[in-house]
Each structure stands twice: as C-alpha cells, then as structure tokens.
Design a protein around this motif. Sequence first.
Motif, PDB file in Angstrom:
ATOM      1  N   ALA A  64       6.075  -4.054   6.154  1.00 42.97           N
ATOM      2  CA  ALA A  64       7.164  -3.755   5.212  1.00 42.97           C
ATOM      3  C   ALA A  64       7.231  -4.781   4.094  1.00 42.97           C
ATOM      4  O   ALA A  64       7.549  -4.442   2.943  1.00 42.97           O
ATOM      5  CB  ALA A  64       8.495  -3.695   5.963  1.00 42.97           C
ATOM      6  N   VAL A  67       4.858  -3.805   1.371  1.00 44.12           N
ATOM      7  CA  VAL A  67       5.401  -2.677   0.596  1.00 44.12           C
ATOM      8  C   VAL A  67       6.458  -3.178  -0.385  1.00 44.12           C
ATOM      9  O   VAL A  67       6.409  -2.861  -1.587  1.00 44.12           O
ATOM     10  CB  VAL A  67       6.009  -1.606   1.535  1.00 44.12           C
ATOM     11  CG1 VAL A  67       6.700  -0.513   0.714  1.00 44.12           C
ATOM     12  CG2 VAL A  67       4.935  -1.007   2.427  1.00 44.12           C
ATOM     13  N   ASN A  68       7.399  -3.958   0.119  1.00 42.90           N
ATOM     14  CA  ASN A  68       8.476  -4.471  -0.748  1.00 42.90           C
ATOM     15  C   ASN A  68       7.925  -5.305  -1.897  1.00 42.90           C
ATOM     16  O   ASN A  68       8.324  -5.118  -3.056  1.00 42.90           O
ATOM     17  CB  ASN A  68       9.456  -5.321   0.076  1.00 42.90           C
ATOM     18  CG  ASN A  68      10.266  -4.502   1.061  1.00 42.90           C
ATOM     19  OD1 ASN A  68      10.508  -3.313   0.858  1.00 42.90           O
ATOM     20  ND2 ASN A  68      10.679  -5.129   2.145  1.00 42.90           N
ATOM     21  N   ALA A  79       8.270   4.327  -2.339  1.00 47.28           N
ATOM     22  CA  ALA A  79       7.104   4.029  -1.507  1.00 47.28           C
ATOM     23  C   ALA A  79       6.759   5.257  -0.675  1.00 47.28           C
ATOM     24  O   ALA A  79       7.647   5.891  -0.105  1.00 47.28           O
ATOM     25  CB  ALA A  79       7.393   2.846  -0.587  1.00 47.28           C
ATOM     26  N   ILE A  81       4.803   6.326   2.573  1.00 47.42           N
ATOM     27  CA  ILE A  81       4.291   5.686   3.784  1.00 47.42           C
ATOM     28  C   ILE A  81       3.347   6.643   4.499  1.00 47.42           C
ATOM     29  O   ILE A  81       3.782   7.582   5.161  1.00 47.42           O
ATOM     30  CB  ILE A  81       5.449   5.236   4.706  1.00 47.42           C
ATOM     31  CG1 ILE A  81       6.482   4.408   3.906  1.00 47.42           C
ATOM     32  CG2 ILE A  81       4.911   4.475   5.903  1.00 47.42           C
ATOM     33  CD1 ILE A  81       5.928   3.192   3.183  1.00 47.42           C
ATOM     34  N   TYR A  90      10.899   0.736   8.812  1.00 48.07           N
ATOM     35  CA  TYR A  90      11.727   1.420   7.807  1.00 48.07           C
ATOM     36  C   TYR A  90      13.005   0.645   7.501  1.00 48.07           C
ATOM     37  O   TYR A  90      13.452   0.607   6.352  1.00 48.07           O
ATOM     38  CB  TYR A  90      12.024   2.855   8.246  1.00 48.07           C
ATOM     39  CG  TYR A  90      10.799   3.736   8.153  1.00 48.07           C
ATOM     40  CD1 TYR A  90      10.249   4.068   6.916  1.00 48.07           C
ATOM     41  CD2 TYR A  90      10.159   4.204   9.297  1.00 48.07           C
ATOM     42  CE1 TYR A  90       9.112   4.853   6.825  1.00 48.07           C
ATOM     43  CE2 TYR A  90       9.018   4.988   9.209  1.00 48.07           C
ATOM     44  CZ  TYR A  90       8.500   5.311   7.969  1.00 48.07           C
ATOM     45  OH  TYR A  90       7.365   6.083   7.872  1.00 48.07           O
ATOM     46  N   LEU A  93      12.415  -2.036   4.878  1.00 51.40           N
ATOM     47  CA  LEU A  93      12.078  -1.644   3.502  1.00 51.40           C
ATOM     48  C   LEU A  93      13.277  -1.826   2.578  1.00 51.40           C
ATOM     49  O   LEU A  93      14.395  -1.476   2.922  1.00 51.40           O
ATOM     50  CB  LEU A  93      11.609  -0.190   3.446  1.00 51.40           C
ATOM     51  CG  LEU A  93      10.256   0.130   4.055  1.00 51.40           C
ATOM     52  CD1 LEU A  93       9.922   1.601   3.858  1.00 51.40           C
ATOM     53  CD2 LEU A  93       9.147  -0.737   3.467  1.00 51.40           C
ATOM     54  N   LYS A  94      13.018  -2.358   1.402  1.00 47.05           N
ATOM     55  CA  LYS A  94      14.074  -2.567   0.407  1.00 47.05           C
ATOM     56  C   LYS A  94      13.932  -1.605  -0.763  1.00 47.05           C
ATOM     57  O   LYS A  94      14.533  -1.795  -1.808  1.00 47.05           O
ATOM     58  CB  LYS A  94      14.012  -4.010  -0.108  1.00 47.05           C
ATOM     59  CG  LYS A  94      14.342  -5.057   0.941  1.00 47.05           C
ATOM     60  CD  LYS A  94      14.276  -6.457   0.360  1.00 47.05           C
ATOM     61  CE  LYS A  94      14.858  -7.512   1.269  1.00 47.05           C
ATOM     62  NZ  LYS A  94      14.121  -7.708   2.500  1.00 47.05           N
ATOM     63  N   HIS A  97      11.961   5.348   0.137  1.00 46.08           N
ATOM     64  CA  HIS A  97      10.644   5.688   0.671  1.00 46.08           C
ATOM     65  C   HIS A  97      10.601   7.137   1.134  1.00 46.08           C
ATOM     66  O   HIS A  97      11.631   7.781   1.317  1.00 46.08           O
ATOM     67  CB  HIS A  97      10.291   4.771   1.846  1.00 46.08           C
ATOM     68  CG  HIS A  97      11.251   4.929   2.990  1.00 46.08           C
ATOM     69  ND1 HIS A  97      12.431   4.219   3.064  1.00 46.08           N
ATOM     70  CD2 HIS A  97      11.223   5.729   4.081  1.00 46.08           C
ATOM     71  CE1 HIS A  97      13.085   4.581   4.148  1.00 46.08           C
ATOM     72  NE2 HIS A  97      12.372   5.494   4.786  1.00 46.08           N
TER      73      HIS A  97
END
Length: 194
Positions: A64, A67-68, A79, A81, A90, A93-94, A97
């Motif tokens: 994560a 991703v962030n 995003a 996924i 999940y 995540l910021k 998504h």
Amino acid sequence: MRTKICGITSYEDAMVAVDAGADALGFVFYEKSPRFLTREKAKNIIQKLPPFVEKVALFVNVDAQTVNATCKEVGATLAQIHFEADAAFYEALKIPHIKVIRAQKKEDVLQYADEYRLVDAYCEAYGGAGKQLNAEWFEGVECSKIILAGGLTPDNIQALKKYGFYAFDVSSGVEISYGKKDAAKVREFIHNAH
C-alpha cells in the motif's frame, strides 16, 4: 457509456484519447508489462493533462505504501489494484481505488457486487492479454457498477452495451503496437461506446 483508455505511454496518445472524449486514462506501474511507465515519465504526461480526466494508476503485487507514494508523486487520482489484496492493504490506501476481478468463471463477476469494480478476463500474466470474457456471464447480472475490460475493440462493444455496464476499459484493442495507440481506433472505440 464511460470509457477508459489504458496503457498510455505518451502525451500524444493521452491527448488523442482526451480529445476523443475518454473519461479516464490508465498508466501501468507493473514492470513486466510492455506498457510499463516509470514514475517520472507518467508524471510528465499527467501534469500536462487538462482537468476533469481521471488518471488511473495500475498496480500489481506491491504494498500500500508503494501505491500511495506513486500516486502522490505522479498525480494519479485513482489506483487500480490488479491483484488479490487483504483488508489491511485497502485500509492503508490513502487514495480512491478500484478492485480488479480476474474472472475465470461466471460466479467471479459477482464478487464485490456492492462496489464499483473492474472485471477482466483471467490469464496467467496480469492484464487480459486481449482475451475476451464470455458475455453470457453477465446475463441477468446487475452490471451498473462493473467496468468491463478484456478483449474489447471498436467492433465488439456495441453488442455489449445492452448489459448496462458502468464503463468500458480498453488497451490492446486500440493499439498499433504495445503501448502505442491507433488514433483512429481510439476515436472509433469512444464514439461507439457513447
């Protein structure tokens, strides 16, 4: 019908899609993909884009934090996924998504039925490799939260509109070669989707 043109690798291709009416552009941060982009290249494209275009960053098998950090650095707004992840992932995540279902059977398309999700054809490599899902799997299914991907082309989406999908997501179906879009096919795809 909303459209996403995925696998964007150049500003020129991005603007062809935007000018044709694409709602979203996809940028691939998976190194094994022929459409892979570095953060720097993606950022250079994204920062020149006009407003009101969703900028989707696609990830496979990362944490994560990656991703962030990537989304923040490049300016992505969503995003995607493309792998199985747990609840903790999940929660960390910021960024907004969307989950991807790599469907192998009819029952798979029913996963996450209360969420907007992307349904793609399963294949060993990530990304559908131009493989199309069985349209009969969507008979009688509530499709208004499904973004359909996998084997889509300007020629076959008309027949799929009857299912009431939220959006269509295309990559290889509008390409000249990996990562290089065919402007005429992009325009035709978006026209036919609308």
